[in-house]
Design a protein around this motif. Structure first.
Motif, mmCIF file in Angstrom:
data_model
loop_
_atom_site.group_PDB
_atom_site.id
_atom_site.type_symbol
_atom_site.label_atom_id
_atom_site.label_comp_id
_atom_site.label_asym_id
_atom_site.label_seq_id
_atom_site.Cartn_x
_atom_site.Cartn_y
_atom_site.Cartn_z
ATOM 1 N N VAL A 61 0.864 -1.175 0.000
ATOM 2 C CA VAL A 61 0.000 0.000 0.000
ATOM 3 C C VAL A 61 0.899 1.223 0.000
ATOM 4 O O VAL A 61 1.786 1.352 0.858
ATOM 5 C CB VAL A 61 -0.935 0.027 1.231
ATOM 6 C CG1 VAL A 61 -1.728 1.333 1.269
ATOM 7 C CG2 VAL A 61 -1.883 -1.166 1.219
ATOM 8 N N THR A 62 0.698 2.095 -0.951
ATOM 9 C CA THR A 62 1.546 3.273 -1.082
ATOM 10 C C THR A 62 0.681 4.483 -1.408
ATOM 11 O O THR A 62 -0.537 4.349 -1.602
ATOM 12 C CB THR A 62 2.623 3.055 -2.163
ATOM 13 O OG1 THR A 62 3.551 4.149 -2.150
ATOM 14 C CG2 THR A 62 2.002 2.919 -3.543
ATOM 15 N N ALA A 63 1.292 5.657 -1.452
ATOM 16 C CA ALA A 63 0.516 6.877 -1.685
ATOM 17 C C ALA A 63 1.319 7.872 -2.503
ATOM 18 O O ALA A 63 2.554 7.856 -2.503
ATOM 19 C CB ALA A 63 0.108 7.512 -0.357
ATOM 20 N N GLU A 64 0.589 8.724 -3.203
ATOM 21 C CA GLU A 64 1.176 9.889 -3.856
ATOM 22 C C GLU A 64 0.345 11.099 -3.454
ATOM 23 O O GLU A 64 -0.871 10.993 -3.254
ATOM 24 C CB GLU A 64 1.208 9.716 -5.375
ATOM 25 C CG GLU A 64 2.156 8.616 -5.832
ATOM 26 C CD GLU A 64 2.389 8.607 -7.327
ATOM 27 O OE1 GLU A 64 1.963 9.565 -8.008
ATOM 28 O OE2 GLU A 64 2.984 7.626 -7.815
ATOM 29 N N TYR A 65 1.029 12.244 -3.329
ATOM 30 C CA TYR A 65 0.390 13.468 -2.824
ATOM 31 C C TYR A 65 0.810 14.635 -3.696
ATOM 32 O O TYR A 65 1.973 14.723 -4.107
ATOM 33 C CB TYR A 65 0.822 13.699 -1.372
ATOM 34 C CG TYR A 65 0.517 15.072 -0.810
ATOM 35 C CD1 TYR A 65 -0.630 15.300 -0.056
ATOM 36 C CD2 TYR A 65 1.389 16.145 -1.020
ATOM 37 C CE1 TYR A 65 -0.905 16.552 0.470
ATOM 38 C CE2 TYR A 65 1.119 17.405 -0.495
ATOM 39 C CZ TYR A 65 -0.027 17.602 0.251
ATOM 40 O OH TYR A 65 -0.302 18.842 0.766
ATOM 41 N N PRO A 85 10.782 16.346 -8.318
ATOM 42 C CA PRO A 85 9.674 16.219 -7.362
ATOM 43 C C PRO A 85 9.809 17.229 -6.221
ATOM 44 O O PRO A 85 10.908 17.608 -5.829
ATOM 45 C CB PRO A 85 9.821 14.780 -6.846
ATOM 46 C CG PRO A 85 10.656 14.074 -7.861
ATOM 47 C CD PRO A 85 11.569 15.114 -8.434
ATOM 48 N N ASN A 86 8.675 17.648 -5.700
ATOM 49 C CA ASN A 86 8.646 18.562 -4.568
ATOM 50 C C ASN A 86 8.992 17.802 -3.292
ATOM 51 O O ASN A 86 8.360 16.793 -2.968
ATOM 52 C CB ASN A 86 7.243 19.178 -4.459
ATOM 53 C CG ASN A 86 7.100 20.118 -3.294
ATOM 54 O OD1 ASN A 86 6.866 19.690 -2.181
ATOM 55 N ND2 ASN A 86 7.243 21.398 -3.557
ATOM 56 N N LEU A 90 6.958 14.706 -1.340
ATOM 57 C CA LEU A 90 7.511 13.371 -1.135
ATOM 58 C C LEU A 90 7.423 12.956 0.325
ATOM 59 O O LEU A 90 7.075 11.815 0.647
ATOM 60 C CB LEU A 90 8.966 13.324 -1.606
ATOM 61 C CG LEU A 90 9.192 13.350 -3.118
ATOM 62 C CD1 LEU A 90 10.681 13.448 -3.417
ATOM 63 C CD2 LEU A 90 8.599 12.119 -3.788
ATOM 64 N N GLU A 91 7.747 13.896 1.215
ATOM 65 C CA GLU A 91 7.705 13.597 2.654
ATOM 66 C C GLU A 91 6.284 13.281 3.094
ATOM 67 O O GLU A 91 6.037 12.348 3.865
ATOM 68 C CB GLU A 91 8.261 14.794 3.430
ATOM 69 C CG GLU A 91 8.359 14.586 4.934
ATOM 70 C CD GLU A 91 7.150 15.123 5.693
ATOM 71 O OE1 GLU A 91 6.742 14.474 6.665
ATOM 72 O OE2 GLU A 91 6.614 16.172 5.281
ATOM 73 N N ILE A 92 5.312 14.042 2.568
ATOM 74 C CA ILE A 92 3.925 13.836 2.960
ATOM 75 C C ILE A 92 3.394 12.515 2.422
ATOM 76 O O ILE A 92 2.704 11.769 3.126
ATOM 77 C CB ILE A 92 3.045 15.011 2.499
ATOM 78 C CG1 ILE A 92 3.414 16.274 3.300
ATOM 79 C CG2 ILE A 92 1.561 14.687 2.649
ATOM 80 C CD1 ILE A 92 2.702 17.527 2.838
ATOM 81 N N ARG A 94 4.997 9.822 1.802
ATOM 82 C CA ARG A 94 5.561 8.725 2.590
ATOM 83 C C ARG A 94 4.837 8.586 3.923
ATOM 84 O O ARG A 94 4.597 7.463 4.397
ATOM 85 C CB ARG A 94 7.053 8.963 2.806
ATOM 86 C CG ARG A 94 7.877 8.761 1.542
ATOM 87 C CD ARG A 94 9.282 9.246 1.706
ATOM 88 N NE ARG A 94 10.046 9.096 0.469
ATOM 89 C CZ ARG A 94 11.117 9.820 0.148
ATOM 90 N NH1 ARG A 94 11.548 10.760 0.974
ATOM 91 N NH2 ARG A 94 11.730 9.622 -1.006
ATOM 92 N N LEU A 95 4.485 9.723 4.525
ATOM 93 C CA LEU A 95 3.719 9.694 5.773
ATOM 94 C C LEU A 95 2.357 9.036 5.557
ATOM 95 O O LEU A 95 1.922 8.206 6.369
ATOM 96 C CB LEU A 95 3.533 11.122 6.297
ATOM 97 C CG LEU A 95 2.541 11.309 7.452
ATOM 98 C CD1 LEU A 95 3.021 10.586 8.701
ATOM 99 C CD2 LEU A 95 2.305 12.790 7.736
ATOM 100 N N ILE A 96 1.680 9.383 4.470
ATOM 101 C CA ILE A 96 0.374 8.792 4.186
ATOM 102 C C ILE A 96 0.509 7.282 4.020
ATOM 103 O O ILE A 96 -0.270 6.504 4.586
ATOM 104 C CB ILE A 96 -0.251 9.424 2.926
ATOM 105 C CG1 ILE A 96 -0.471 10.923 3.128
ATOM 106 C CG2 ILE A 96 -1.576 8.735 2.586
ATOM 107 C CD1 ILE A 96 -0.796 11.677 1.847
ATOM 108 N N GLY A 97 1.509 6.845 3.247
ATOM 109 C CA GLY A 97 1.721 5.418 3.035
ATOM 110 C C GLY A 97 1.999 4.675 4.325
ATOM 111 O O GLY A 97 1.419 3.609 4.579
ATOM 112 N N ARG A 98 2.872 5.234 5.161
ATOM 113 C CA ARG A 98 3.185 4.586 6.444
ATOM 114 C C ARG A 98 1.939 4.465 7.312
ATOM 115 O O ARG A 98 1.714 3.441 7.964
ATOM 116 C CB ARG A 98 4.251 5.391 7.207
ATOM 117 C CG ARG A 98 5.642 5.325 6.629
ATOM 118 C CD ARG A 98 6.667 5.868 7.609
ATOM 119 N NE ARG A 98 6.456 7.262 7.981
ATOM 120 C CZ ARG A 98 6.979 8.303 7.344
ATOM 121 N NH1 ARG A 98 7.714 8.115 6.257
ATOM 122 N NH2 ARG A 98 6.782 9.534 7.767
ATOM 123 N N SER A 99 1.138 5.519 7.317
ATOM 124 C CA SER A 99 -0.062 5.531 8.159
ATOM 125 C C SER A 99 -1.042 4.440 7.744
ATOM 126 O O SER A 99 -1.604 3.734 8.588
ATOM 127 C CB SER A 99 -0.735 6.905 8.079
ATOM 128 O OG SER A 99 0.141 7.928 8.518
#
Length: 247
Positions: A61-65, A85-86, A90-92, A94-99
């Motif tokens: 499960v991964t995310a892009e923002y 990439p901004n 990228l940091e955000i 990764r946070l969404i994916g981890r969550s």
């Protein structure tokens, strides 16, 4: 303290989650937190990243923002115009994916990847926390789609997860900062928690200031109250599907 929008210190902005806003995606929502609006879409694909295939037979499960150009008061450049990439985005993501992975049983997904695209169409503070809260509902709908299509045996979610912000503004501890409050905050903190009250991530920063252990406890307690209300709302929005989560 008189907050900029008249709320009490412990009050969140109005939250609204609308499901099924994209007819193509396996899961999709529009989440509105005050004037912040984010579209979260979930895509299920029968593939795994190459590194994941080598590591283990688990799904992913991964995310892009991203923020659309006029999500803010001045136009933002797209990544393609920047040429890279901004870093904040990228940091955000990764946070969404981890969550989301923190509450997902990846072993049940098989060789499937679920990507959550979180696109901010209007920003007024708390875009990352709104993205996490909304993306969870989109993920639940995508997993329900997989169940209906025989790709999983049950909904592989162990718990709910949601996020909010807290901070110290004008010397007072407040919940769910809008953009103007975020700019004024002496302390700014993003908190991600599960429905059972366990922490996933805490991002806390003093802005030209510090905060005490007592204030940290107050901030986390207020975040817990806000996240608990968000989880209850997620359950309400998901309806009978919420009964299948954590079983």
């Amino acid at each position: 303290m008189n907050r900029v929008d008249g709320r009490k210190n412990y009050e969140m902005r109005p939250v609204k989650i609308t499901r099924g806003i994209n007819k193509y995606a396996e899961g999709s929502v529009l989440i509105e937190v005050g004037d912040t609006k984010v579209i979260c879409t979930a895509t299920v694909e029968a593939r795994l990243p190459n590194w994941r295939k080598l590591e283990c037979a688990k799904g992913w499960v991964t995310a892009e923002y991203g923020m659309l150009p006029r999500s803010t008061s001045t136009r933002q450049l797209r990544d393609i115009r920047r040429g890279k990439p901004n870093a904040r985005g990228l940091e955000i993501q990764r946070l969404i994916g981890r969550s989301l992975r923190s509450v997902t049983d990846l072993t049940m997904l098989g060789e499937h990847t679920i990507t959550l695209d979180c696109d901010v169409i209007q920003a007024d503070g708390g875009t990352r926390t709104a993205s996490i809260t909304g993306a969870y509902v989109a993920l639940a709908d995508a997993l329900h789609w997989m169940l209906n299509n025989g790709l999983v045996e049950k909904i592989p979610l162990r718990d709910f997860v949601a996020a909010t912000s807290v901070g110290r503004v004008g010397g007072e501890i407040v919940l769910d900062l809008c953009y103007e409050e975020d700019c004024m905050a002496e302390v700014d903190m993003n908190v991600v928690m599960t429905g059972s009250g366990k922490f996933v991530e805490i991002q806390g920063t003093g802005e030209e200031s510090t905060y005490s252990g007592e204030e940290l406890a107050q901030l986390l307690d207020l975040a817990y109250q806000g996240i608990n209300s968000l989880v209850e709302y997620q359950k309400q929005v998901l309806g009978t599907l919420a009964d299948s989560i954590g079983r």
